[in-house]
Every structure is written in structure tokens, then in C-alpha cells.
Design an enzyme around this catalytic site. Structure first.
Site, PDB file in Angstrom:
ATOM      1  N   GLU A  38       6.184  10.767   0.639  1.00 39.72           N
ATOM      2  CA  GLU A  38       5.746  12.218   1.688  1.00 39.72           C
ATOM      3  C   GLU A  38       4.818  12.959   1.522  1.00 39.72           C
ATOM      4  OE1 GLU A  38      10.087  12.436   3.586  1.00 39.72           O
ATOM      5  OE2 GLU A  38       9.470  14.028   5.080  1.00 39.72           O
ATOM      6  N   ARG A 262      14.623   4.803 -11.133  1.00 43.79           N
ATOM      7  CA  ARG A 262      13.454   6.291 -11.103  1.00 43.79           C
ATOM      8  C   ARG A 262      13.779   7.435 -12.264  1.00 43.79           C
ATOM      9  NH1 ARG A 262      13.888   9.851  -6.832  1.00 43.79           N
ATOM     10  NH2 ARG A 262      13.322   9.306  -5.767  1.00 43.79           N
ATOM     11  N   LYS A 272      12.478  17.209  -4.661  1.00 45.33           N
ATOM     12  CA  LYS A 272      11.541  18.120  -4.059  1.00 45.33           C
ATOM     13  C   LYS A 272      12.194  19.212  -3.126  1.00 45.33           C
ATOM     14  CE  LYS A 272       9.016  14.752  -1.949  1.00 45.33           C
ATOM     15  NZ  LYS A 272       8.097  13.628  -1.155  1.00 45.33           N
TER      16      LYS A 272
HETATM   17  P1  ATP Z   1      12.633  13.230  -2.669  1.00 45.02           P
HETATM   18  O1  ATP Z   1      12.575  14.417  -3.200  1.00 45.02           O
HETATM   19  O2  ATP Z   1      11.992  14.153  -0.857  1.00 45.02           O
HETATM   20  O3  ATP Z   1      13.017  12.859  -1.171  1.00 45.02           O
HETATM   21  P2  ATP Z   1      10.987  11.494  -3.367  1.00 45.02           P
HETATM   22  O4  ATP Z   1      10.795  12.462  -4.927  1.00 45.02           O
HETATM   23  O5  ATP Z   1      12.117  10.171  -3.113  1.00 45.02           O
HETATM   24  O6  ATP Z   1      11.237  12.438  -2.067  1.00 45.02           O
HETATM   25  P3  ATP Z   1       8.255  10.276  -1.814  1.00 45.02           P
HETATM   26  O7  ATP Z   1       7.397  10.953  -1.588  1.00 45.02           O
HETATM   27  O8  ATP Z   1       9.534   9.570  -0.891  1.00 45.02           O
HETATM   28  O9  ATP Z   1       9.788  11.768  -2.780  1.00 45.02           O
HETATM   29  O10 ATP Z   1       8.292   9.641  -2.748  1.00 45.02           O
HETATM   30  C1  ATP Z   1       7.255   8.821  -2.933  1.00 45.02           C
HETATM   31  C2  ATP Z   1       7.277   7.428  -3.950  1.00 45.02           C
HETATM   32  O11 ATP Z   1       7.629   7.520  -4.956  1.00 45.02           O
HETATM   33  C3  ATP Z   1       8.118   6.759  -3.631  1.00 45.02           C
HETATM   34  O12 ATP Z   1       7.808   5.454  -3.713  1.00 45.02           O
HETATM   35  C4  ATP Z   1       9.475   6.708  -4.829  1.00 45.02           C
HETATM   36  O13 ATP Z   1      10.106   5.687  -4.855  1.00 45.02           O
HETATM   37  C5  ATP Z   1       8.715   7.418  -5.979  1.00 45.02           C
HETATM   38  N1  ATP Z   1       9.574   8.572  -6.914  1.00 45.02           N
HETATM   39  C6  ATP Z   1      10.202   9.966  -6.466  1.00 45.02           C
HETATM   40  N2  ATP Z   1      10.662  10.204  -6.616  1.00 45.02           N
HETATM   41  C7  ATP Z   1      10.633   9.268  -8.419  1.00 45.02           C
HETATM   42  C8  ATP Z   1      11.113   9.753  -9.742  1.00 45.02           C
HETATM   43  N3  ATP Z   1      12.347  10.322 -10.154  1.00 45.02           N
HETATM   44  N4  ATP Z   1      10.689   8.399 -10.448  1.00 45.02           N
HETATM   45  C9  ATP Z   1       9.805   7.705 -10.221  1.00 45.02           C
HETATM   46  N5  ATP Z   1       9.802   7.098  -9.023  1.00 45.02           N
HETATM   47  C10 ATP Z   1       9.721   8.380  -7.800  1.00 45.02           C
HETATM   48 MG    MG Z   2      11.453   9.474  -0.353  1.00 40.65          MG
END
Ligand code: ATP
Ligand code: MG
Length: 560
Positions: A38, A262, A272
Site C-alpha cells: 500500500e 511476518r 508504518k
Molecule cells: P501497515 O503497516 O500499514 O499495516 P503493511 O506493513 O502490511 O501495512 P503493506 O504495504 O500492506 O504494509 O505490505 C505489503 C506486503 O508486505 C504485504 O503482503 C505484507 O503482508 C508484507 N509485509 C508487511 N510487513 C511485513 C513483515 N514484517 N514481514 C513480512 N512481510 C511483511
Molecule cells: Mg497491509
């Protein structure tokens, strides 16, 4: 510890690879993945993990990986983030097959919503957000159906179109899927598909005033792109049945979702929203402040793409949530830089040494090896003169037994140059050591000595008149606690109270002159000290170096 993990992951398949190989065995011809950020912030090390998996799987199995911006929430999104995300992915060494946006599919998603209305599987609800929440029930109590749940198809079609046309205020209506208000999975209790939001979108402008929700958009976007393996993090596992439900109800290409744990790191915050708060409140210098866990911060700090990829490989793909030791990330960058970083000499805590029997005004150049791990890196010349700086720690007035560096009456080798012997210790009125007077052995250049004697200690140094000053930034973890949320309670201590006041320490270093030419971001090893690189703030007039990582794993020590 680490080496074992690397070997293991090279040998055996991780569970995502197993899933992919199974689907190939069952006749799947393609592997198509996607990375779906996002654009509401900068990518962090957790995203790097996801990028390495999604792009890595596509690469390994001869498939493709799309970059798809999940831009369904216009209020928080921005092209600044889009640009940074693209840059970070490319820096990591990956290239997407196609650059897509969920907003590219807004028309298709709208048409499919109409299909669901026509099938009697979606309805327009006039309840407020609050009423909807209240009427959802709880895990043990079934929800209460909306009074608008049984609207006719015609009325729903009419209202939905008018929602799209902007006839209603924000929040006045939503489109919901008509599933089961008593379903044990709360997400199935008539999930919201569309909400009204009169907001400008960074791509579609004011074309839309209704925007799809994640659960309605994500699977359908995957389906449009014919994603074979939609890989995401564990918290989405409860969403998977709904992901499947929409795809089945619409009878479209059946993408499948698979979840992995994650990445969590000690001393590291990855939300974020919270990272944005640190930036907005000025707690850090920006998204790329080297203390941040973002990819751009790692780059600024001197990390290499390979070190981040190796880290992702080393930690493997887990099915269960866990927390990885930040020391592993540092281990990976140290390993990589050891191979590629050129060596230089720099003194960070100087003690002046005057070589009494060395002629005033004389200057010599000694040949120094750039990288013992890489012969092709060649050599350079380092100037030597009567007054030099050594590291304060390399001298002790009353040393313990096994101290092999400089001490009164003792001898030490200056790296690449002479043996020197400490003849006199000069102190100020308060008794602080301010200078050493040493003699040198003129026959001891290039590792030899006048009588073949051997000296155990070798220390680094810089010529005082040739040294260039630099601001050197030493970074410690941003949080004092392994878990940034440690000790936090409702209404009491917050994660911000765990911020480390000593996360950035600025000192002045004295560098050998060749370091003036180091390009921004390129890491070098300050011999015996650590890996450093010029910061983006560095200018020819004012050099600024970041410490990328210490030379040894000082981890346990720092955080005691
Ligand atoms: P937010 O912190 O805003 O909730 P997010 O960290 O999930 O968002 P996105 O931009 O939706 O951010 O993430 C993009 C992709 O990265 C998604 O498929 C998410 O699952 C993956 N992702 C995000 N954080 C992690 C993490 N800590 N480890 C592994 N993958 C991650
Ligand atoms: Mg997300």
C-alpha cells in the site's frame, strides 16, 4: 549459529517452495506472484522479506512477479511513496514483470460488484458505520441483520449506481456482501465491499467517490492478474475463506492465498503508522534516518542489497510468528562487507603521538593493502609524518598483563609503517594524558625491524597534518528494549517511552586522506573499528560518515 541456517535453507525447501512444487506437480504451468504494497509509507525490512519471497519464488520457478500498488485508500496514499517503493525494490535487485495498481481495476471491480448485486449476493446498507459494528454481534452472539438487507435487486442496483455518481455523503451508505450474519468467522457477517469517500485519489483523481475495501479488492486484483500464488503474511489467514468466497461467487480465475509469518526483529518497530509518527514528530531525521528499519535507511547506513537478501534467506520462511535477533541482520552485512569493503585507517578517539627522532617536515608514503580478501582491490599510499594520531584505547599507562598495544617503555607496530616505542607520557594539569612522545626504529618499515625482533601489537594511525576531519555518526538501536512495546500499558507507558536517547552519537573522526574520495553510501572498513560509509549529508567541505556496523558482534555488550 548463522552458517548452519544458511546451509539448511539451501538444502531443504521452505514450505512455500513445497507448495509451489506441489502445484507444479499437479499441472500448474506458470508461477505468477505479486508484491502488493500500500503506497502509504516507505518499505521496511519486513517488506524486504516479502519482496525476496515473492520475487525470489518467481525467479526460482521461471515465473513472473508483478508489483501491484494496493491503492484503495486515497486518504493516506501518495506518489512520493510509490516512487520510493519502486526505487527500493530495484535497489534490492529485483525487477517486476508489470507495474499495476488496484486502481487500474476500479471499473472491473465495480462491474463485478454489480454482478454480485444481480446474483442477490450484495446489498446497499444505510446503517451508519457504528450501527454496522454494533449489529455484527460477537463470536458467541450472532449478528443482527440490517433492516436494509432484503432490498430488491433493482433498488440495490439503483442505489449503488447513485453511490458511484456521488449523490450521497461520505458514510451515508455502504455496499455489503450478503453472506451470513451468524457466521462463526466474523469477516463473513456481511463484509463491507464499498464505502463512500469523496477524496481525490493520487491516480484516478476525482473519478471515484466510492472505494473498494481490502477484502473485496485484493483477491479480485489477484484474479485479474492471474496470480497463481498470492503470498501474504499470517494475519490474513482468517481472510482467506472470504478471498475464496468472492472468487467463487464471481466465477473468475481462482487465485490462491498462502500465508507466512511476518518478520519481526528485536529492538525494531515495523508499523508504518508508528514510523510515520517518528518522522512527523522529528524523532528521527526522516524515513531514511539510518536508525529506521526502512530499506532506504539501510541503504543510507551503508547496507548492501546482497546483505539484505542474504538475511531474508538466512531467516527462512516461517509458518509461525517469531522474533529474529537484530544481530543476524548485522551479521549478514558484516559478512558481505568483509568481502567487498576496502580497508582504510581512521582514528575516532585521537591521542596525539609525536615521533621525537623523526625529522620535522619529512613525509613518507607507505603502501597499504586495500582489501586482504580481494587482491584485485589493489593498494594505496598512506602519508606518514612526525605527528600522528592513534586511538586512545590503544595506549594504557598501567596495562594488564596481556595488553599488547602501546604502554610506557613498550613497543608497537604502526600498521604498514614503523615500530614505535613510548618514551614519555605528557599530561595536562589535571593529569589527563594529552600526548605521547615516542621514538621509532628507522629500520622497521614494511614489517621488518633493525634486529629481527618481533612485536605483538599492531595499531592503526593517521598522520595528523594529513588527516581529514569528519563527523562520524554512531548508531545504536532506536529502542532500549528488545520488544519496543515492553512494559506498555493502557494509559501508562507507551512505545515512545522505550525510544533510546543514545541512538545517535556524533563524534569527530580523523581519517586518512584517501577517504575524502569515497562516494556517498559506499561502505569502507575503518581498520579495527568497523564499517562506515559517507552519509547523504556529506559534502567535500564537511565529511559525514555513518557507522554501518561494528566490526565484531558487540551486540550483547551494547545492550547489557
Ligand atoms: P501497515 O503497516 O500499514 O499495516 P503493511 O506493513 O502490511 O501495512 P503493506 O504495504 O500492506 O504494509 O505490505 C505489503 C506486503 O508486505 C504485504 O503482503 C505484507 O503482508 C508484507 N509485509 C508487511 N510487513 C511485513 C513483515 N514484517 N514481514 C513480512 N512481510 C511483511
Ligand atoms: Mg497491509
Amino acid at each position: 549459529m548463522a552458517i548452519e541456517t544458511i546451509e539448511k535453507s539451501e538444502k531443504s525447501l521452505n514450505f512455500i517452495e513445497e507448495i509451489i512444487e506441489e502445484s507444479i506437480a499437479k499441472g500448474e504451468k506458470r508461477v505468477q506472484t505479486r508484491f502488493p504494497p500500500e503506497p502509504n509509507g516507505y518499505l521496511h525490512i519486513g517488506h524486504a522479506k516479502s519482496i525476496c519471497i515473492n520475487f525470489g519464488m518467481a525467479k526460482k520457478y521461471g515465473g513472473k512477479c508483478n508489483l501491484r500498488f494496493d491503492d484503495t485508500n486515497p486518504v493516506k496514499e501518495d506518489t512520493e511513496y510509490v516512487d520510493s517503493i519502486k526505487r527500493d525494490i530495484q535497489w534490492l535487485g529485483f525487477q517486476w514483470a508489470e507495474e499495476r495498481y488496484a486502481s487500474d481495476y476500479f471499473d472491473q471491480l465495480y462491474d463485478w460488484a454489480v454482478v454480485l448485486i444481480k446474483k442477490g449476493l450484495a446489498y446497499v446498507d444505510d446503517q451508519t458505520q457504528e450501527q454496522i459494528r454494533e449489529n455484527r454481534g460477537t463470536v458467541s452472539v450472532p449478528g443482527t441483520p440490517s433492516p436494509w438487507r432484503d432490498r430488491s435487486v433493482e433498488e440495490n442496483l439503483d442505489l449503488f449506481e447513485r453511490m458511484k455518481n456521488g449523490e450521497f455523503e461520505d458514510g451515508a451508505k455502504v455496499l455489503r456482501a450478503k453472506i451470513d450474519m451468524a457466521h462463526p468467522n466474523m469477516l463473513f457477517r456481511d463484509p463491507i465491499m464499498y464505502r463512500i469517500l469523496h477524496a481525490d485519489h493520487h491516480r484516478t483523481g476525482d473519478k471515484w467517490c466510492i472505494y473498494p475495501m481490502y477484502d473485496y479488492a485484493h483477491g479480485q486484483c489477484d484474479s485479474i492478474e492471474q496470480i497463481t500464488h498470492s503470498i501474504c503474511t499470517l494475519e490474513f489467514d482468517v481472510h482467506r475463506p472470504l478471498y475464496d468466497w468472492f472468487i467463487q461467487a464471481l466465477e473468475i480465475y481462482p487465485s490462491h492465498q498462502y500465508e507466512f509469518a511476518r518478520l519481526n526483529l528485536t529492538y525494531t518497530m515495523m508499523s508504518k503508522r508508528r514510523l510515520l509518527k517518528l518522522v512527523q514528530e522529528g524523532a528521527v531525521m526522516g524515513w531514511d534516518d539510518p536508525r529506521m528499519p526502512t530499506i532506504c535507511a539501510l541503504r543510507r547506513k551503508g547496507y548492501t542489497p546482497a546483505s539484505v537478501r542474504n538475511f531474508a534467506e538466512m531467516v527462512g520462511v516461517a509458518k509461525r510468528d517469531n522474533v529474529i535477533d537484530l544481530g543476524k541482520l548485522e551479521y549478514c552485512v558484516r559478512e558481505d562487507l568483509n568481502k567487498i569493503a576496502e580497508r582504510r585507517m581512521a582514528v575516532l578517539n585521537p591521542l596525539k603521538v609525536v615521533i621525537t627522532n623523526y625529522e620535522e617536515g619529512r613525509k613518507e608514503l607507505f603502501t597499504a593493502i586495500n582489501n586482504p580478501e580481494d587482491e584485485a582491490a589493489g593498494t594505496r599510499q598512506v602519508p606518514f609524518s612526525k605527528v600522528i594520531y592513534i586511538e586512545r584505547d590503544d595506549f594504557m599507562e598501567n596495562p594488564p598483563k596481556k595488553f599488547f598495544r602501546l604502554q610506557p617503555g613498550g613497543e608497537v607496530r604502526l600498521r604498514y609503517a614503523y615500530l614505535i616505542k613510548c618514551e614519555e607520557v605528557i599530561k595536562d594539569e589535571e593529569g589527563n594524558i594529552i600526548e605521547l612522545r615516542c621514538s621509532y626504529d628507522p629500520m622497521s618499515g614494511n614489517g621488518s625491524s633493525s634486529d629481527g625482533r618481533r612485536v605483538k601489537g599492531v595499531i592503526h594511525w593517521v598522520s595528523a597534518e594529513d588527516a581529514v576531519e569528519a563527523e562520524v555518526r554512531l548508531f545504536n538501536p532506536l529502542f532500549t528494549t528488545e520488544d519496543p512495546n515492553e512494559g506498555c500499558v493502557e494509559g501508562g507507558k507507551t512505545w515512545e517511552d522505550n525510544l533510546n536517547p543514545d541512538s545517535l552519537i556524533k563524534i569527530t573522526g580523523y581519517l586518512e586522506p584517501s577517504l575524502k574520495e569515497t562516494p556517498i553510501g559506499k561502505a569502507v572498513q575503518f581498520e579495527r573499528v568497523g564499517y562506515f560509509c559517507p552519509d547523504t549529508d556529506s559534502t567535500p567541505e564537511k565529511l559525514v560518515f555513518n557507522r554501518t556496523v561494528t566490526l565484531k558482534d558487540s551486540w550483547a555488550k551494547i545492550n547489557k
